[in-house]
Motif scaffolding. Structure first.
Motif, PDB file in Angstrom:
ATOM      1  N   ARG A  98     -12.066   2.723   8.752  1.00 19.88           N
ATOM      2  CA  ARG A  98     -11.610   2.050   9.961  1.00 19.88           C
ATOM      3  C   ARG A  98     -10.242   2.586  10.396  1.00 19.88           C
ATOM      4  O   ARG A  98     -10.002   2.852  11.570  1.00 19.88           O
ATOM      5  N   GLY A  99      -9.353   2.751   9.423  1.00 22.97           N
ATOM      6  CA  GLY A  99      -8.019   3.265   9.722  1.00 22.97           C
ATOM      7  C   GLY A  99      -8.067   4.645  10.367  1.00 22.97           C
ATOM      8  O   GLY A  99      -7.202   5.018  11.135  1.00 22.97           O
ATOM      9  N   PHE A 100      -9.112   5.384  10.043  1.00 24.13           N
ATOM     10  CA  PHE A 100      -9.263   6.735  10.578  1.00 24.13           C
ATOM     11  C   PHE A 100     -10.101   6.771  11.848  1.00 24.13           C
ATOM     12  O   PHE A 100     -10.217   7.813  12.479  1.00 24.13           O
ATOM     13  N   LEU A 150       0.867  -1.186   0.000  1.00 16.94           N
ATOM     14  CA  LEU A 150       0.000   0.000   0.000  1.00 16.94           C
ATOM     15  C   LEU A 150       0.895   1.225   0.000  1.00 16.94           C
ATOM     16  O   LEU A 150       1.821   1.344   0.798  1.00 16.94           O
ATOM     17  N   ARG A 151       0.628   2.142  -0.930  1.00 19.98           N
ATOM     18  CA  ARG A 151       1.343   3.413  -0.871  1.00 19.98           C
ATOM     19  C   ARG A 151       0.382   4.524  -1.251  1.00 19.98           C
ATOM     20  O   ARG A 151      -0.691   4.270  -1.805  1.00 19.98           O
ATOM     21  N   GLY A 152       0.780   5.734  -0.925  1.00 19.65           N
ATOM     22  CA  GLY A 152      -0.090   6.853  -1.262  1.00 19.65           C
ATOM     23  C   GLY A 152       0.008   7.943  -0.223  1.00 19.65           C
ATOM     24  O   GLY A 152       1.026   8.065   0.474  1.00 19.65           O
ATOM     25  N   PHE A 153      -1.081   8.709  -0.112  1.00 24.42           N
ATOM     26  CA  PHE A 153      -1.072   9.842   0.802  1.00 24.42           C
ATOM     27  C   PHE A 153      -2.439  10.001   1.460  1.00 24.42           C
ATOM     28  O   PHE A 153      -3.461   9.741   0.839  1.00 24.42           O
ATOM     29  N   VAL A 154      -2.415  10.416   2.705  1.00 25.47           N
ATOM     30  CA  VAL A 154      -3.662  10.810   3.359  1.00 25.47           C
ATOM     31  C   VAL A 154      -3.455  12.222   3.885  1.00 25.47           C
ATOM     32  O   VAL A 154      -2.336  12.615   4.195  1.00 25.47           O
ATOM     33  N   ASP A 171      -4.093  -0.984   8.700  1.00 22.14           N
ATOM     34  CA  ASP A 171      -2.812  -0.799   9.401  1.00 22.14           C
ATOM     35  C   ASP A 171      -1.979   0.297   8.755  1.00 22.14           C
ATOM     36  O   ASP A 171      -1.375   1.114   9.438  1.00 22.14           O
ATOM     37  N   GLY A 172      -1.946   0.292   7.429  1.00 22.09           N
ATOM     38  CA  GLY A 172      -1.126   1.279   6.723  1.00 22.09           C
ATOM     39  C   GLY A 172      -1.584   2.700   7.012  1.00 22.09           C
ATOM     40  O   GLY A 172      -0.783   3.578   7.328  1.00 22.09           O
ATOM     41  N   VAL A 173      -2.888   2.918   6.925  1.00 21.44           N
ATOM     42  CA  VAL A 173      -3.428   4.257   7.145  1.00 21.44           C
ATOM     43  C   VAL A 173      -3.237   4.671   8.607  1.00 21.44           C
ATOM     44  O   VAL A 173      -2.792   5.780   8.907  1.00 21.44           O
ATOM     45  N   TYR A 174      -3.521   3.743   9.507  1.00 22.24           N
ATOM     46  CA  TYR A 174      -3.415   4.057  10.932  1.00 22.24           C
ATOM     47  C   TYR A 174      -1.971   4.389  11.298  1.00 22.24           C
ATOM     48  O   TYR A 174      -1.689   5.367  11.982  1.00 22.24           O
ATOM     49  N   LYS A 175      -1.063   3.582  10.789  1.00 26.85           N
ATOM     50  CA  LYS A 175       0.361   3.778  11.067  1.00 26.85           C
ATOM     51  C   LYS A 175       0.812   5.160  10.583  1.00 26.85           C
ATOM     52  O   LYS A 175       1.480   5.897  11.301  1.00 26.85           O
ATOM     53  N   ALA A 176       0.406   5.495   9.383  1.00 26.17           N
ATOM     54  CA  ALA A 176       0.817   6.789   8.822  1.00 26.17           C
ATOM     55  C   ALA A 176       0.299   7.932   9.691  1.00 26.17           C
ATOM     56  O   ALA A 176       1.010   8.885   9.976  1.00 26.17           O
TER      57      ALA A 176
END
Ligand code: ADP
Ligand code: MG
Length: 591
Positions: free
Chosen positions: A271-273, A234-238, A321-326
């Protein structure tokens, strides 16, 4: 007797297929731009007129086609991208079904001009409603131009279902933005009626692309996402939570380079948010999932917007996990608290709204008449009033005379009459009352009590949302909002109807836009209007979980008397559940 079954003629088949591949101008743009990308174009120009209804033109500098291939390309299931069944596993091109060009040509006037540079001249072919009209040579450089005019000219039903040109153009702009995000190395220009809307040069990576596409405040608040589980990446930006939006359209997701709108992915992002975000707010997110091609089926949907994962749980965890971690790894400020007390308090508003019937009590609102007639009650009106209806009516009139016992913990009200225990869903009840009032306002154009805001609130939207809202501004104003367009995509709210209570404006309009853009009733403006009023009522009604003060409950019961015998909310859920005393006594073993 002649046989009943005949093989459909090719043209008819193409028109049927067109219904699946293209349902609006934006899907034509999608297919054509994807073809350009598959042809290795490094520059793509998109021009539309009148929301794409009049003209869609895609010009690319890709490989182009030879004279023979140009003819083949317009035939159904002609594709250069797939030779055999085994190629279906691990598709790397955008197209592969070989039906887009044929389908579009069946429902428009399509002109294809193409040259692969190997012949002295290029080829121009004109097809109208699936019928070849013209084929000749043209002088042109390597590349392809496809012009689609008068889309759906021969499928009036579908043409009728299209939304206003501004909204269709909004869908296209949103799509081009997504494609531009997915393919940063391709230069895109996008024009509407000769007006340049997007111009983004070829760049090295997604971040640079985001810089050319988004406003500075978004760019400054992006957090990089990078996470992998097994072979899935998973890559990208939030964007940091304060830059949240009010619906899911702000989440752009891509699977192996394809833009998708997928339930699983959306719920994982939300969910990540979770806990970092107010309820009803969504992150601005641009996320790319890369997984081995054999782990994902892109072939489930003709427009390829939905995908099916072989290991859905893995993808879900990857994103959460990726979003939460970021987000937790990066410092950020929490979203602002509740808005300043510009609006009157929720309690006061419920009370004020529910206070007094605006009409004499016996002028009950009859939903079976007028433009807003409800189908289910239409039958009843032709039958006249039956005795049992009369009884229900009488019973309903007595809402105001019910005793209030209290409420279930954190939810419904508990009431009683002389012979029944009654549990009331106060959210559903309030929703019904608001809905009836809104309908009356629309029907009678009567004045709505408006609360002027001391400090106007500016609402920011995406171009698509802004146009969609602009189209329905009349309805919104008619419901008591003082709202004006403000700059290209923003609106300023200077006054709100009293019935809105303290509902969050962003959330309210976010929900409204979801109704406008996502409801299946696109064709029928009257039905859409009803859905919008339902959405408004739902967002403004007291929440199921909020406690009501005794005087508010009283006011609600009085207001319900006005609504008459309708004991369901606008979405069809019951407002009350009744438990007759005799049944309770029976259960207790008493006579
Ligand atoms: P698909 O993309 O699924 O193969 P299409 O009907 O979209 O089917 O296109 C049919 C064929 O026409 C493609 O496989 C490709 O060979 C050719 N083609 C279409 N558009 C272009 C283009 N812009 N440049 C070069 N070739 C194209
Ligand atoms: Mg294609």
């Amino acid at each position: 007797m002649a046989g009943r079954i005949s093989v459909l003629d090719e043209n008819v088949i193409n028109r049927i297929a067109a219904g699946e591949v293209v349902d609006r101008p934006a899907s034509v743009v999608k297919e054509l731009v994807e073809n350009s990308i598959d042809a290795q174009a490094s520059s793509i120009q998109i021009d539309i007129e009148n929301g794409g209804k009049k003209l869609i033109r895609i010009r690319d500098n890709g490989s182009g086609m030879s004279h023979d291939d140009a003819f083949l390309a317009l035939e159904r299931h002609a594709t250069s991208k797939l030779r055999s069944e085994k190629d279906l596993v691990g598709i790397s091109t955008m197209g592969f079904r070989g039906e887009a060009l044929a389908s579009i040509a069946a429902v428009s006037r399509l002109k294809l001009m193409t040259s692969d540079g190997s012949e002295t001249a290029g080829t121009e072919i004109v097809v109208e409603g699936g019928v070849m009209r013209k084929a000749e040579q043209v002088g042109m450089g390597t590349g392809t131009v496809v012009e689609v005019r008068n889309l759906f000219f021969n499928v009036p039903v579908r043409r009728k279902f299209l939304k206003a040109p501004g909204v269709e153009a909004g869908f296209i702009q949103e799509l081009v933005t997504r494609l531009a995000l997915a393919f940063p190395s391709v230069a895109f220009t996008y024009r509407e009626d000769d007006k340049l809307k997007l111009d983004t040069p070829a760049v090295k990576n997604t971040l640079e692309r985001i810089h050319t596409l988004y406003a500075k405040d978004v760019r400054d608040n992006l957090i990089a996402v990078e996470h992998s589980v097994g072979q899935a990446l998973l890559r990208g930006f939030v964007a940091r939570p304060p830059y949240a939006r009010s619906n899911m359209r702000s989440v752009q997701t891509f699977v192996n380079g394809r833009s998708v709108r997928d339930r699983l992915i959306n719920s994982a992002v939300t969910r990540g948010f979770a806990n970092l975000m107010e309820r009803g707010r969504y992150p601005l997110a641009i996320l790319f999932v890369e997984i081995p091609p054999e782990d994902v089926d892109v072939n489930v949907h003709p427009q390829k917007a939905e995908v099916r994962f072989v290991r859905p749980q893995q993808v879900y965890d990857l994103i959460v996990d990726g979003v939460y971690k970021a987000l937790t790894g990066a410092p950020f400020t929490f979203p602002r608290g509740p808005r300043d007390p510009i609006l009157i308090s929720p309690t006061a508003s419920v009370e004020r709204h529910l206070r007094e019937p605006k009409q004499p009590a016996d002028a009950e609102l009859d939903l079976t008449q007028g433009p807003f007639a409800q189908p289910q009650s239409a039958a009843a009106s032709t039958l006249g009033t039956l005795p049992h209806q009369q009884a229900r009516f009488e019973r309903a009139r007595r809402f105001s005379s019910l005793g209030v016992l209290g409420s279930l913990p954190g939810s419904f009200l508990v009431l009683h009459s002389d012979d029944e225990l009654i549990v009331m869903d106060h959210h559903a009840a309030h929703e019904r009352v608001l809905f009836e009032d809104l309908i009356r306002c629309q029907r009678e154009g009567s004045d709505v009590e408006v609360q002027h805001l001391l400090i106007p609130v500016v609402l920011e939207f995406s171009p698509l949302e802004a146009r969609a809202l602009a189209v329905h501004l009349g309805l919104v104003r008619g419901s008591g909002f003082i709202i004006e367009e403000f700059g290209e995509n923003d609106f300023v709210v200077k006054g709100v109807p009293v019935w809105l209570g303290n509902a969050d404006l962003n959330e309210f309009f976010g929900a409204l836009l979801e109704v406008i853009l996502d409801t299946a009733v696109k064709g029928d403006p009257e039905q859409l209007k009803m859905e919008l009023l339902k959405g408004m009522a739902c967002k403004a009604a007291v929440k199921e979980t909020s406690a009501m003060r005794p005087e508010e409950i009283r006011a609600l019961l009085v207001a319900l008397d006005r609504v008459g015998s309708i004991e369901v909310c606008p979405h069809g859920r019951p407002i009350v559940v009744r438990f007759p005393f005799y049944e309770i006594r029976k259960k207790m073993g008493r006579k």
